[in-house]
Design a protein around this motif. Structure first.
Motif, PDB file in Angstrom:
ATOM      1  N   MET A   1     -12.903 -44.265  -0.608  1.00 15.71           N
ATOM      2  CA  MET A   1     -13.399 -43.136   0.382  1.00 15.71           C
ATOM      3  C   MET A   1     -12.409 -41.867   0.332  1.00 15.71           C
ATOM      4  SD  MET A   1     -15.548 -41.538   1.467  1.00 15.71           S
ATOM      5  CE  MET A   1     -16.368 -41.121   2.932  1.00 15.71           C
ATOM      6  N   GLN A   2     -10.269 -42.049   0.663  1.00 18.34           N
ATOM      7  CA  GLN A   2     -10.171 -40.574   0.739  1.00 18.34           C
ATOM      8  C   GLN A   2      -9.139 -40.494  -0.468  1.00 18.34           C
ATOM      9  OE1 GLN A   2      -6.123 -41.740   3.539  1.00 18.34           O
ATOM     10  NE2 GLN A   2      -7.371 -40.188   4.653  1.00 18.34           N
ATOM     11  N   ALA A   3      -9.298 -41.052  -1.178  1.00 21.21           N
ATOM     12  CA  ALA A   3      -9.121 -41.100  -3.143  1.00 21.21           C
ATOM     13  C   ALA A   3     -10.378 -39.993  -3.737  1.00 21.21           C
ATOM     14  CB  ALA A   3      -9.300 -42.834  -3.819  1.00 21.21           C
ATOM     15  N   GLU A   4     -11.623 -40.504  -3.202  1.00 20.62           N
ATOM     16  CA  GLU A   4     -12.418 -40.205  -4.037  1.00 20.62           C
ATOM     17  C   GLU A   4     -12.495 -38.587  -3.901  1.00 20.62           C
ATOM     18  OE1 GLU A   4     -16.987 -40.160  -3.804  1.00 20.62           O
ATOM     19  OE2 GLU A   4     -16.125 -42.243  -3.438  1.00 20.62           O
ATOM     20  N   LEU A   5     -12.721 -38.570  -2.252  1.00 23.78           N
ATOM     21  CA  LEU A   5     -12.372 -36.791  -1.512  1.00 23.78           C
ATOM     22  C   LEU A   5     -11.441 -36.229  -1.503  1.00 23.78           C
ATOM     23  CD1 LEU A   5     -13.636 -37.644   2.737  1.00 23.78           C
ATOM     24  CD2 LEU A   5     -14.781 -37.043   0.581  1.00 23.78           C
ATOM     25  N   ARG A   6     -10.360 -37.022  -2.613  1.00 24.02           N
ATOM     26  CA  ARG A   6      -9.094 -35.734  -2.572  1.00 24.02           C
ATOM     27  C   ARG A   6      -9.420 -35.492  -4.323  1.00 24.02           C
ATOM     28  NH1 ARG A   6      -4.368 -36.471   0.574  1.00 24.02           N
ATOM     29  NH2 ARG A   6      -4.569 -38.065   1.641  1.00 24.02           N
ATOM     30  N   GLN A   7     -10.178 -35.842  -5.064  1.00 18.31           N
ATOM     31  CA  GLN A   7     -10.334 -35.932  -6.234  1.00 18.31           C
ATOM     32  C   GLN A   7     -11.877 -34.880  -6.034  1.00 18.31           C
ATOM     33  OE1 GLN A   7     -10.396 -39.412  -8.918  1.00 18.31           O
ATOM     34  NE2 GLN A   7      -8.902 -40.137  -8.677  1.00 18.31           N
ATOM     35  N   SER A   8     -12.541 -34.423  -4.978  1.00 13.52           N
ATOM     36  CA  SER A   8     -13.152 -33.364  -5.345  1.00 13.52           C
ATOM     37  C   SER A   8     -12.779 -32.001  -5.250  1.00 13.52           C
ATOM     38  CB  SER A   8     -13.584 -33.213  -3.538  1.00 13.52           C
ATOM     39  OG  SER A   8     -13.870 -34.391  -3.205  1.00 13.52           O
ATOM     40  N   THR A   9     -14.349 -31.508  -6.725  1.00 17.16           N
ATOM     41  CA  THR A   9     -13.996 -30.020  -7.033  1.00 17.16           C
ATOM     42  C   THR A   9     -15.109 -29.782  -5.470  1.00 17.16           C
ATOM     43  OG1 THR A   9     -14.286 -30.641  -8.890  1.00 17.16           O
ATOM     44  CG2 THR A   9     -14.800 -28.100  -8.370  1.00 17.16           C
ATOM     45  N   VAL A  10     -13.898 -28.523  -5.350  1.00 18.54           N
ATOM     46  CA  VAL A  10     -14.477 -27.289  -3.779  1.00 18.54           C
ATOM     47  C   VAL A  10     -14.767 -26.128  -4.145  1.00 18.54           C
ATOM     48  CG1 VAL A  10     -14.086 -27.262  -1.099  1.00 18.54           C
ATOM     49  CG2 VAL A  10     -13.341 -29.695  -1.939  1.00 18.54           C
ATOM     50  N   LEU A  11     -16.344 -25.748  -3.701  1.00 18.25           N
ATOM     51  CA  LEU A  11     -16.267 -24.269  -3.750  1.00 18.25           C
ATOM     52  C   LEU A  11     -15.627 -23.735  -2.745  1.00 18.25           C
ATOM     53  CD1 LEU A  11     -17.634 -21.133  -5.049  1.00 18.25           C
ATOM     54  CD2 LEU A  11     -19.774 -22.193  -4.000  1.00 18.25           C
ATOM     55  N   LEU A  12     -14.886 -22.640  -2.479  1.00 20.59           N
ATOM     56  CA  LEU A  12     -13.959 -22.285  -1.317  1.00 20.59           C
ATOM     57  C   LEU A  12     -14.986 -20.369  -1.718  1.00 20.59           C
ATOM     58  CD1 LEU A  12     -12.437 -21.588   1.239  1.00 20.59           C
ATOM     59  CD2 LEU A  12     -10.146 -21.305   0.255  1.00 20.59           C
ATOM     60  N   VAL A  13     -15.438 -20.659  -0.333  1.00 19.20           N
ATOM     61  CA  VAL A  13     -16.339 -19.092  -0.134  1.00 19.20           C
ATOM     62  C   VAL A  13     -15.772 -18.090   0.933  1.00 19.20           C
ATOM     63  CG1 VAL A  13     -18.758 -17.526   0.096  1.00 19.20           C
ATOM     64  CG2 VAL A  13     -18.253 -20.348  -1.041  1.00 19.20           C
TER      65      VAL A  13
END
Length: 189
Positions: A1-13
């Motif tokens: 789960m943590q590895a998956e979260l670490r590879q996430s794509t995040v839009l920072l508004v």
């Protein structure tokens, strides 16, 4: 789960200032890919796993997708000193809240929380939609039975049996046959 979260794509508004750069840097530090957007986009984010949004009343007005059903989990980013009014947070439909200055552990925890709450909300919305569909079908079946009881002088159980036989003959559901009957009867009146 943590590895998956670490590879996430995040839009920072977030405004492109030192605080926004600091949040982006910390999100990158945990391993996520970050794209910044300011002012807040009016259309919902596509192609992102999460949206981290500096929430205030102006952002809510500029980005109506936040107060609707956002397509991705939303984490509200708030200033630890100033905070955000509770009603603004409530209207944002954020699944988690990240307080600046951000710590890497808090970022991962809030991403995990936001994803879990988002998934739970989606499951509940799907269940509600199915229940509403079932309720609508039940109402149409009752209306169709009333039509048959009036037009063919049948009792309630006979009217339902008639609908069931028609459904089996036409290889349709009782709800579909009932809807067709109610629609046709509505056109004739």
């Amino acid at each position: 789960m943590q590895a998956e979260l670490r590879q996430s794509t995040v839009l920072l508004v977030h405004p492109r200032d030192s605080e926004g750069d600091a949040v982006a840097r910390e999100v990158r530090r945990v391993g996520c890919r970050v794209e910044m957007a300011w002012p807040a986009p009016t259309l919902p984010p596509i192609g992102f796993d999460f949206a981290l949004v500096a929430i205030d009343a102006e952002v809510l007005a500029a980005a109506p997708w936040l107060s609707g059903a956002p397509p991705v989990p939303v984490v509200a980013v708030v200033d630890g000193d100033k905070g955000v009014p509770v009603d603004v947070l409530r209207l944002s439909n954020a699944q988690a809240v990240l307080v600046k200055p951000c710590q890497p552990a808090a970022i991962l925890s809030n991403l995990a929380l936001a994803r879990n709450v988002f998934s739970y909300e989606r499951r509940l919305l799907n269940k509600v939609a199915k229940l509403e569909e079932t309720l609508h079908a039940s109402r149409q079946i009752e209306q169709a039975k009333l039509i048959l009881m009036t037009q063919k002088k049948l009792r309630a159980n006979e009217a339902y049996d008639y609908l069931r036989r028609q459904a089996m003959t036409k290889q349709m559901s009782v709800a579909a046959i009932s809807a067709a009957l109610v629609d046709a009867y509505g056109l004739m009146e």
